[in-house]
Design an enzyme around this catalytic site. Structure first.
Site, PDB file in Angstrom:
ATOM      1  N   ASP A  56      -2.462 -17.606   4.847  1.00 20.81           N
ATOM      2  CA  ASP A  56      -3.462 -18.464   4.183  1.00 20.81           C
ATOM      3  C   ASP A  56      -4.110 -19.409   5.194  1.00 20.81           C
ATOM      4  O   ASP A  56      -5.329 -19.595   5.197  1.00 20.81           O
ATOM      5  CB  ASP A  56      -2.864 -19.231   2.991  1.00 20.81           C
ATOM      6  CG  ASP A  56      -1.429 -19.697   3.218  1.00 20.81           C
ATOM      7  OD1 ASP A  56      -0.846 -19.320   4.256  1.00 20.81           O
ATOM      8  OD2 ASP A  56      -0.889 -20.433   2.377  1.00 20.81           O
ATOM      9  N   TYR A  70       0.803  -1.215   0.000  1.00 21.62           N
ATOM     10  CA  TYR A  70       0.000   0.000   0.000  1.00 21.62           C
ATOM     11  C   TYR A  70       0.844   1.277   0.000  1.00 21.62           C
ATOM     12  O   TYR A  70       0.300   2.374   0.017  1.00 21.62           O
ATOM     13  CB  TYR A  70      -0.895   0.026   1.245  1.00 21.62           C
ATOM     14  CG  TYR A  70      -2.266  -0.550   1.012  1.00 21.62           C
ATOM     15  CD1 TYR A  70      -2.442  -1.914   0.888  1.00 21.62           C
ATOM     16  CD2 TYR A  70      -3.388   0.269   0.933  1.00 21.62           C
ATOM     17  CE1 TYR A  70      -3.696  -2.456   0.691  1.00 21.62           C
ATOM     18  CE2 TYR A  70      -4.645  -0.260   0.735  1.00 21.62           C
ATOM     19  CZ  TYR A  70      -4.790  -1.618   0.612  1.00 21.62           C
ATOM     20  OH  TYR A  70      -6.040  -2.155   0.418  1.00 21.62           O
ATOM     21  N   LYS A 106       3.536 -14.162   5.861  1.00 17.79           N
ATOM     22  CA  LYS A 106       3.867 -15.204   4.883  1.00 17.79           C
ATOM     23  C   LYS A 106       5.401 -15.280   4.852  1.00 17.79           C
ATOM     24  O   LYS A 106       6.040 -15.119   3.802  1.00 17.79           O
ATOM     25  CB  LYS A 106       3.264 -14.808   3.523  1.00 17.79           C
ATOM     26  CG  LYS A 106       3.335 -15.872   2.463  1.00 17.79           C
ATOM     27  CD  LYS A 106       2.243 -16.897   2.569  1.00 17.79           C
ATOM     28  CE  LYS A 106       2.428 -17.974   1.527  1.00 17.79           C
ATOM     29  NZ  LYS A 106       1.527 -19.110   1.679  1.00 17.79           N
ATOM     30  N   ASP A 149      -5.934  -5.730   5.233  1.00 16.42           N
ATOM     31  CA  ASP A 149      -7.060  -5.266   4.431  1.00 16.42           C
ATOM     32  C   ASP A 149      -7.957  -6.444   4.047  1.00 16.42           C
ATOM     33  O   ASP A 149      -9.180  -6.426   4.247  1.00 16.42           O
ATOM     34  CB  ASP A 149      -6.508  -4.585   3.178  1.00 16.42           C
ATOM     35  CG  ASP A 149      -7.592  -3.973   2.322  1.00 16.42           C
ATOM     36  OD1 ASP A 149      -8.661  -3.656   2.876  1.00 16.42           O
ATOM     37  OD2 ASP A 149      -7.381  -3.819   1.107  1.00 16.42           O
TER      38      ASP A 149
END
Ligand code: NAP
Length: 364
Positions: A227, A125, A192, A251
């Site tokens: 995930d 972002y 991640k 988000d």
């Protein structure tokens, strides 16, 4: 003089309707607030040459607190999101998004009570992007190849994902401080790190270091791959407490969390920095409902509940929250989205302002 002055940015799309409903409810709760109304977004471009005029930022800096409706980010016009710019300009580094079940919404789960703490200033972002075919993209592709870091196809667009030690430290500390102040038990860092070692890996390393600082606080710490987090949120939403995430995952997972509690119409949020705080719902401007008196103002009203707590009006905050709970649990006067999740049809729903009337009546 009013006890509080709060900057009010109605926004566009459904923004003006839901913020109107929100101010009516807050005023009915008996709080002495003067709304300093300012506008931002595409509609003020012609007048000020920018979607985020200086006087808007000045108003928030002066009052320290603002509440806003959503603002549309037009696609393909060249101007970046006002919402992102606002967070950057005011260094509102922590995005707080509580997701809790309110009976009567027809949500799939009845025991969700989690809080998402999303880093607001960096990650993908950051807005550092190189258009496909641009000189910048070409130079970057050459530099990366020369550095031996990898091969990027020449016809690629590139977005940069910076994650810093300092921004990670302050967001994870924010999550722990929030957990302590609000009687929470656990902070989970979501990442991640197995794939992006120098960004998410850094986020995880720093999160663990910060967790050490809070070792005696009684707050448990764990980390989870993003995930797997999504799957576990859907399978066992009741197991989650405070989640701290880099910007983009924050988000996406926020919308997932909104889905767990019945949809975007009821998911509130706050953007908080060391100096100022700006409260706003998770959802956007839902242009197709603009001006139709249809949108659900609950997310905006619950954002006001967060704001009232922030300015020390805890009793009024509880009163508004209790009234929202009463209407959702007991009243047939609900907006189309709630009626749809409750019954599978929108038949019998009421409009934005009639729903706000029901909340105001429930406070009487
Ligand atoms: P959106 O405005 O959040 O709307 C997506 C869908 O969510 C709506 O069609 C509606 O679904 C449901 N929804 C959202 N708000 C609702 C409400 N108050 N009551 C009932 N249902 C609601 O997402 P979008 O269409 O992707 O984004 C529209 C614009 O908003 C974009 O320009 C985007 O950039 C901007 N945006 C702004 C902010 C912000 O100001 N902070 C945040 C996100 C997006 P159904 O039609 O299925 O009922």
């Amino acid at each position: 003089m009013a006890k509080h002055t709060v900057t009010l940015i109605p926004g566009d799309g459904i923004g003006p309707e839901i913020t109107h409903a929100m101010t009516r409810v807050v005023e009915a709760a008996g709080v002495d607030i003067e709304w300093e109304r300012v506008d931002a977004g595409a509609e003020v471009m012609d007048r000020y040459g920018t979607p985020l005029p200086d006087h808007v930022l000045e108003s928030i800096r002066r009052n320290k607190v603002a509440i806003k409706g959503p603002i549309t980010t037009p696609v393909g016009t060249g101007f970046r999101s006002v919402n992102v710019a606002l967070r950057k300009e005011l260094d509102l580094y922590a995005c707080l998004r509580p997701s809790f079940t309110i009976p009567g919404t027809g949500a799939r789960y009845d025991d969700v009570d989690l809080v998402i703490v999303r880093e607001n200033t960096e990650d993908l972002y950051a807005g550092i992007e190189f258009e496909e075919g641009s000189e910048g993209a070409k130079r970057l592709i050459e530099l990366i190849a020369a550095d031996g870091a990898g091969t990027i196809r020449p016809d690629s667009g590139i977005s940069v994902k910076p994650i810093s030690v300092s921004a990670t430290q302050r967001i994870v500390r924010f999550a722990f401080d929030y957990a302590i102040a609000n009687g929470r038990k656990k902070v989970t860092a979501v990442h991640k790190a197995n794939i992006m070692k120098h960004t998410d890996g850094l986020f995880l390393r720093v999160a663990r270091e910060v967790a050490e600082e809070y070792a005696g606080s009684g707050i448990e710490f764990e980390d989870y791959i993003v995930d797997a987090t999504c799957m576990q949120l859907v399978l066992h939403p009741e197991q989650w407490d405070v989640l701290v995430l880099p910007n983009l995952y924050g988000d996406i997972v926020s919308d997932l969390a909104a889905g767990l509690i019945g949809g975007l119409g009821i998911a509130p949020g706050a953007n908080i920095g060391d100096e100022c705080a700006v409260f706003e719902p998770v959802h956007g401007s839902a242009p197709k409902y603009a001006g139709k008196d249809m949108a659900n103002p609950t997310a905006e009203i619950l954002s006001a509940v967060l704001m009232l707590k922030h300015i020390g009006e805890r009793e009024a905050a509880e009163r508004v929250l209790a009234a929202v709970r009463t209407v959702l649990a007991e009243d047939v006067r609900v907006t189309y989205d709630i009626m749809r999740t409750r019954t599978g049809s929108t038949e019998g729903c009421v409009g934005t302002q009639a729903y706000a009337d029901a909340i105001i009546e429930a406070m009487a």
